[in-house]
Design a protein around this motif. Sequence first.
Motif, PDB file in Angstrom:
ATOM      1  N   TYR A 159       0.839  -1.200   0.000  1.00  0.00           N
ATOM      2  CA  TYR A 159       0.000   0.000   0.000  1.00  0.00           C
ATOM      3  C   TYR A 159       0.877   1.255   0.000  1.00  0.00           C
ATOM      4  CZ  TYR A 159      -3.647   3.289   1.450  1.00  0.00           C
ATOM      5  OH  TYR A 159      -4.528   4.351   1.521  1.00  0.00           O
ATOM      6  N   GLY A 160       1.978   1.212   0.756  1.00  0.00           N
ATOM      7  CA  GLY A 160       2.895   2.347   0.806  1.00  0.00           C
ATOM      8  C   GLY A 160       3.538   2.617  -0.546  1.00  0.00           C
ATOM      9  N   VAL A 161       3.918   1.551  -1.253  1.00  0.00           N
ATOM     10  CA  VAL A 161       4.520   1.696  -2.584  1.00  0.00           C
ATOM     11  C   VAL A 161       3.516   2.321  -3.549  1.00  0.00           C
ATOM     12  CG1 VAL A 161       5.423   0.443  -4.579  1.00  0.00           C
ATOM     13  CG2 VAL A 161       6.128  -0.217  -2.259  1.00  0.00           C
ATOM     14  N   ILE A 162       2.260   1.904  -3.451  1.00  0.00           N
ATOM     15  CA  ILE A 162       1.210   2.466  -4.317  1.00  0.00           C
ATOM     16  C   ILE A 162       1.028   3.960  -4.027  1.00  0.00           C
ATOM     17  CG2 ILE A 162      -1.260   2.425  -4.831  1.00  0.00           C
ATOM     18  CD1 ILE A 162      -1.205  -0.589  -4.257  1.00  0.00           C
ATOM     19  N   ILE A 163       0.989   4.306  -2.745  1.00  0.00           N
ATOM     20  CA  ILE A 163       0.844   5.722  -2.377  1.00  0.00           C
ATOM     21  C   ILE A 163       2.032   6.531  -2.899  1.00  0.00           C
ATOM     22  CG2 ILE A 163       0.741   7.354  -0.454  1.00  0.00           C
ATOM     23  CD1 ILE A 163      -0.524   5.141   1.227  1.00  0.00           C
ATOM     24  N   TYR A 164       3.239   5.985  -2.711  1.00  0.00           N
ATOM     25  CA  TYR A 164       4.454   6.671  -3.159  1.00  0.00           C
ATOM     26  C   TYR A 164       4.449   6.889  -4.663  1.00  0.00           C
ATOM     27  CZ  TYR A 164       9.400   7.575  -4.055  1.00  0.00           C
ATOM     28  OH  TYR A 164      10.578   8.130  -4.476  1.00  0.00           O
ATOM     29  N   SER A 165       3.999   5.884  -5.416  1.00  0.00           N
ATOM     30  CA  SER A 165       3.997   5.993  -6.881  1.00  0.00           C
ATOM     31  C   SER A 165       3.033   7.057  -7.377  1.00  0.00           C
ATOM     32  CB  SER A 165       3.621   4.630  -7.502  1.00  0.00           C
ATOM     33  OG  SER A 165       2.278   4.285  -7.193  1.00  0.00           O
ATOM     34  N   ARG A 166       2.041   7.366  -6.553  1.00  0.00           N
ATOM     35  CA  ARG A 166       1.057   8.383  -6.932  1.00  0.00           C
ATOM     36  C   ARG A 166       1.399   9.762  -6.377  1.00  0.00           C
ATOM     37  NH1 ARG A 166      -4.732   5.178  -6.085  1.00  0.00           N
ATOM     38  NH2 ARG A 166      -4.384   3.573  -7.678  1.00  0.00           N
ATOM     39  N   ASN A 167       2.518   9.847  -5.634  1.00  0.00           N
ATOM     40  CA  ASN A 167       2.956  11.109  -5.042  1.00  0.00           C
ATOM     41  C   ASN A 167       1.858  11.775  -4.217  1.00  0.00           C
ATOM     42  OD1 ASN A 167       5.599  11.096  -6.224  1.00  0.00           O
ATOM     43  ND2 ASN A 167       4.650  11.661  -8.176  1.00  0.00           N
ATOM     44  N   GLU A 168       1.137  10.961  -3.419  1.00  0.00           N
ATOM     45  CA  GLU A 168       0.029  11.496  -2.631  1.00  0.00           C
ATOM     46  C   GLU A 168       0.490  12.113  -1.316  1.00  0.00           C
ATOM     47  OE1 GLU A 168      -3.534   9.221  -2.263  1.00  0.00           O
ATOM     48  OE2 GLU A 168      -3.092   8.014  -4.025  1.00  0.00           O
ATOM     49  N   MET A 169       1.747  11.826  -0.912  1.00  0.00           N
ATOM     50  CA  MET A 169       2.236  12.342   0.367  1.00  0.00           C
ATOM     51  C   MET A 169       3.602  12.980   0.164  1.00  0.00           C
ATOM     52  SD  MET A 169       1.061   9.182   2.793  1.00  0.00           S
ATOM     53  CE  MET A 169       1.950   9.831   4.199  1.00  0.00           C
ATOM     54  N   VAL A 170       3.614  14.228  -0.176  1.00  0.00           N
ATOM     55  CA  VAL A 170       4.856  14.942  -0.454  1.00  0.00           C
ATOM     56  C   VAL A 170       5.646  15.141   0.834  1.00  0.00           C
ATOM     57  CG1 VAL A 170       5.862  17.065  -1.375  1.00  0.00           C
ATOM     58  CG2 VAL A 170       3.758  16.137  -2.379  1.00  0.00           C
ATOM     59  N   GLY A 171       6.936  14.835   0.780  1.00  0.00           N
ATOM     60  CA  GLY A 171       7.806  15.075   1.923  1.00  0.00           C
ATOM     61  C   GLY A 171       7.719  14.032   3.010  1.00  0.00           C
ATOM     62  N   VAL A 172       7.076  12.904   2.740  1.00  0.00           N
ATOM     63  CA  VAL A 172       6.917  11.849   3.742  1.00  0.00           C
ATOM     64  C   VAL A 172       7.524  10.551   3.214  1.00  0.00           C
ATOM     65  CG1 VAL A 172       5.288  10.500   5.098  1.00  0.00           C
ATOM     66  CG2 VAL A 172       4.799  12.899   4.602  1.00  0.00           C
ATOM     67  N   ASP A 173       8.318   9.871   4.051  1.00  0.00           N
ATOM     68  CA  ASP A 173       8.857   8.565   3.674  1.00  0.00           C
ATOM     69  C   ASP A 173       7.726   7.553   3.826  1.00  0.00           C
ATOM     70  OD1 ASP A 173      10.197   6.162   3.339  1.00  0.00           O
ATOM     71  OD2 ASP A 173      12.024   6.888   4.302  1.00  0.00           O
ATOM     72  N   THR A 174       6.928   7.447   2.789  1.00  0.00           N
ATOM     73  CA  THR A 174       5.696   6.664   2.839  1.00  0.00           C
ATOM     74  C   THR A 174       5.932   5.188   3.141  1.00  0.00           C
ATOM     75  OG1 THR A 174       4.815   8.156   1.150  1.00  0.00           O
ATOM     76  CG2 THR A 174       3.562   6.169   1.614  1.00  0.00           C
ATOM     77  N   VAL A 175       6.902   4.602   2.442  1.00  0.00           N
ATOM     78  CA  VAL A 175       7.150   3.173   2.608  1.00  0.00           C
ATOM     79  C   VAL A 175       7.613   2.869   4.032  1.00  0.00           C
ATOM     80  CG1 VAL A 175       8.492   1.193   1.822  1.00  0.00           C
ATOM     81  CG2 VAL A 175       7.663   2.886   0.160  1.00  0.00           C
ATOM     82  N   LEU A 176       8.493   3.708   4.578  1.00  0.00           N
ATOM     83  CA  LEU A 176       8.969   3.516   5.950  1.00  0.00           C
ATOM     84  C   LEU A 176       7.812   3.627   6.935  1.00  0.00           C
ATOM     85  CD1 LEU A 176      11.188   3.181   8.058  1.00  0.00           C
ATOM     86  CD2 LEU A 176      11.508   5.680   8.007  1.00  0.00           C
ATOM     87  N   LEU A 177       6.977   4.626   6.746  1.00  0.00           N
ATOM     88  CA  LEU A 177       5.826   4.818   7.627  1.00  0.00           C
ATOM     89  C   LEU A 177       4.901   3.611   7.582  1.00  0.00           C
ATOM     90  CD1 LEU A 177       4.057   6.561   9.477  1.00  0.00           C
ATOM     91  CD2 LEU A 177       3.098   7.637   7.438  1.00  0.00           C
TER      92      LEU A 177
END
Length: 271
Positions: A187-205
């Motif tokens: 889910y984190g990789v999908i969010i990251y690929s869509r750039n939905e959370m700028v400035g956040v290490d999405t996968v780590l979170l």
Amino acid sequence: MKTRIISALVALPLLLIFVILGGLPLKIAGTVAALVGMHELYKAFSGYIKAVHYIGFAAAVIYMALIEKIIYTASVFNIFVALFMMAILIYVVLTHKSGNTMDGVVTFFGFFYVCFLISHVYLTREYTYGNVLVWLIFFSAFGCDIGAYFTGMAFGKHKLIPELSPKKTVEGAIGGVVVAVCVCVIYGVIIYSRNEMVGVDTVLLCFITGFVGSIFSQIGDLAASAMKRYVGIKDFGKIMPGHGGVLDRFDSVLFAAPVVYYSMFYLITDM
């Protein structure tokens, strides 16, 4: 099994609707769920609902109505807790001849165990990027449940804590964590690929919430089992056929929700 599936098919759309809507609808749904869960707990420990328990119900309604002000202002939270405790103690004093002090203790505990913990679903949804990250609560909790079930069925040999839950195994517990982490990271990789959370290490979170959230969700499940065994009941309620009560279905969510919320609180600085 058929009853459980039908019940889940009815409950899941409601959960999705309220979480997607967020705001007032989710706050109202969270309040209702908290009140039902507290009712189940109070009845389980006290035999029936007593006058002191209504202090807990009132505290839950006030807390949920003013949750932003209470949670984000330390002094207000302290005042709220102090007044809540004093109200219970005043009741205990006034009813010392006929009342049971333990009912007051259960009232105080029930509010924090049910209402306070479940309120973190709402807090997560309303926080920065909450519309995206709130699903990690359910991915870590339910993903762990499902992963533990199938892994335990396939490879389970060593009992985890048989005194509390005879069917849970060490292999199942590990499998639950692995599945939950995988689901959350994907889910984190999908969010990251869509750039939905700028400035956040999405996968780590997502990894942290999946790993820690799944562990705590299992602790929540076992804690509920310990309480049910203590009072000698199988389920806290019957509101969801095949699943039991609110606490039976959301015992893992109660512990996963704070993990996701506080992970977001400390890892997301973009306000």
